[in-house]
Scaffold this motif. Structure first.
Motif, mmCIF file in Angstrom:
data_model
loop_
_atom_site.group_PDB
_atom_site.id
_atom_site.type_symbol
_atom_site.label_atom_id
_atom_site.label_comp_id
_atom_site.label_asym_id
_atom_site.label_seq_id
_atom_site.Cartn_x
_atom_site.Cartn_y
_atom_site.Cartn_z
ATOM 1 N N PHE A 242 55.483 79.444 26.643
ATOM 2 C CA PHE A 242 56.794 78.811 26.774
ATOM 3 C C PHE A 242 56.650 77.287 26.852
ATOM 4 N N THR B 185 67.067 80.863 26.596
ATOM 5 C CA THR B 185 67.158 80.273 27.936
ATOM 6 C C THR B 185 68.615 80.259 28.368
ATOM 7 N N ILE C 41 58.160 74.587 24.237
ATOM 8 C CA ILE C 41 59.142 73.567 24.630
ATOM 9 C C ILE C 41 58.614 72.174 24.226
ATOM 10 N N ILE D 124 69.235 73.235 31.510
ATOM 11 C CA ILE D 124 68.632 74.495 31.038
ATOM 12 C C ILE D 124 68.202 75.266 32.278
ATOM 13 N N ARG D 125 68.580 76.556 32.263
ATOM 14 C CA ARG D 125 68.317 77.439 33.409
ATOM 15 C C ARG D 125 67.301 78.480 32.991
ATOM 16 N N LEU D 126 66.244 78.643 33.773
ATOM 17 C CA LEU D 126 65.242 79.671 33.468
ATOM 18 C C LEU D 126 65.306 80.770 34.522
ATOM 19 N N GLU E 292 71.879 78.304 30.487
ATOM 20 C CA GLU E 292 72.331 76.915 30.560
ATOM 21 C C GLU E 292 73.345 76.753 31.671
ATOM 22 N N LYS F 196 67.939 73.720 23.656
ATOM 23 C CA LYS F 196 68.196 75.131 23.962
ATOM 24 C C LYS F 196 68.383 75.934 22.670
ATOM 25 N N PRO G 174 63.491 84.043 34.089
ATOM 26 C CA PRO G 174 62.722 85.025 33.315
ATOM 27 C C PRO G 174 62.422 86.294 34.108
ATOM 28 N N ILE H 118 63.143 82.071 21.827
ATOM 29 C CA ILE H 118 63.146 82.063 23.297
ATOM 30 C C ILE H 118 64.558 81.781 23.774
ATOM 31 N N LEU I 278 65.092 76.209 20.750
ATOM 32 C CA LEU I 278 64.182 77.180 21.376
ATOM 33 C C LEU I 278 64.554 78.588 20.935
ATOM 34 N N MET J 52 65.877 86.102 29.741
ATOM 35 C CA MET J 52 66.149 84.904 30.538
ATOM 36 C C MET J 52 67.625 84.684 30.744
#
Ligand code: PLP
Length: 351
Positions: free
Chosen positions: A335, A311, A339, A319-321, A313, A300, A323, A309, A303, A4
């Motif tokens: 996921f 992720t 979360i 938070i930026r996904l 940012e 974050k 994947p 996990i 996680l 990610m």
């Protein structure tokens, strides 16, 4: 959810052997562009088909910054002008022109400073019109991410992209679609700019193009005609890079990963929107961002450490996904469960 981080992988690395990238590496070692026109041609054809831009011209290089650098230069060669329009919170890379068009003072060394870049607010059509009215004949290009990545997953409105197209047409400027992060199928279309239903003059690509292998490129509309020596590179389009890029396109196509990005992305968006603590869920396909309130600022980190996990940012609270495009629905479900679990734990600790 593996991979990610910075969006450089469109799917898991184990698939890289497809299309023979690794096999070619073993057998042939590295070759430069000029030695391998055949593979480059094969890549150009496949890319043209999948992206729907079959009449565009392909130039290959090695990184996103280099792609944007060449796009901005190409535009300036084409119309002989100097001014570039870019947008607040943009990120276009760390080399000279690319960084000058990046809206972050921390990345710009004094030597990169220039009066040639005009920054405008994203999605502000009135500001864009006003800028063209004042500087029309000096504007060489407008460079825009279809969805800003580093800036925090900010989607360029369809009407804004259309406005860029019409103003560029009216004033002889070049529309450059930075697709380094939001391109290559991640959003459910090959280029996220395609959601606007208009073509850009130049698209820049990198990241997912080699699924982690360094390969990048620009495609240039047929009305722009690069002259000999305007674009050049030593390593761009080398044999291994082309093999990796071809393998990626094959997997994208065979495994219908662009469609998967739409489906699983929609599931993720819907589920994230239903979590009341997360604000302003946004993005397209598998490029998603949301705001995290101050009381969940450790989300974050937790996680990562508790759920393994990773992720992305965007400072201060996004938070930026990004994947894998091959993300399965069951991984997305996991996921979402993770979360929710971490949010509940943080709330418990706070009370
Ligand atoms: N453009 C965009 C939209 C990016 O997100 C990035 C990198 O994050 C770049 C350009 C620069 O790419 P590279 O790091 O390959 O030079």
């Amino acid at each position: 959810m593996d991979g990610m981080g910075k969006g450089a992988r469109s799917f898991e690395i184990a698939r890289q052997d497809r299309g023979g990238a690794n096999e070619h590496q073993r057998r042939k070692g590295m070759q430069i562009t000029e030695c391998d026109d055949r593979r480059e041609q094969e890549l150009a054809e496949k890319l043209g088909k999948i992206s729907g831009k079959e009449d565009y011209q392909l130039f290959l290089c090695n990184s996103g910054a280099e792609a944007n650098e060449n796009a901005l230069k190409m535009a300036s060669f084409h119309n002989g002008r100097k001014k570039i329009v870019a947008f607040n919170k943009s990120f276009h890379g760390r080399t000279s022109l690319a960084v000058a068009a990046t809206d972050n003072k921390n990345y710009i060394a004094p030597v990169n400073e220039t009066d040639n870049v005009i920054f405008l607010p994203l999605n502000d059509e009135a500001a864009l019109e006003d800028c063209f009215a004042k500087n029309g004949k000096q504007i060489s290009s407008v460079i825009i991410e279809g969805i800003q990545g580093v800036g925090g997953i900010n989607v360029a409105d369809v009407s804004f992209l259309k406005k860029i197209r019409s103003l560029c047409d009216e004033h002889g400027a070049v529309y450059i679609a930075d697709s380094v992060q939001c391109g290559y199928g991640r959003t459910g279309k090959f280029f996220s700019h395609d959601f606007a239903g208009v073509n850009a003059d130049i698209y820049t690509m990198a990241k997912g193009m080699g699924n982690g292998f360094p390969v990048a490129g620009i495609i240039i509309a047929p009305h722009i005609k690069p002259k000999h020596f305007q674009l050049g590179t030593t390593f761009g389009g080398n044999h291994l890079a082309c093999a990796a890029a071809l393998a990626v396109l094959e997997v994208l196509e065979e495994e219908k990963l662009i469609g998967n990005a739409t489906l699983v992305g929609k599931y993720l968006r819907d589920e994230l929107e239903a979590i009341p603590e997360l604000k302003n869920v946004r993005g397209r396909g598998l490029m998603i961002g949301f705001d995290v309130p101050e009381e969940l600022k450790d989300l974050k980190k937790n996680l990562l450490w508790n759920q393994k996990i990773f992720t992305g940012e965007a400072k201060p609270n996004v938070i930026r996904l990004l994947p894998s495009l091959a993300l399965k629905k069951r991984d997305a479900e996991q996921f979402i469960e993770s979360i929710k679990e971490e949010i509940a734990l943080l709330q418990e600790t706070a009370s």
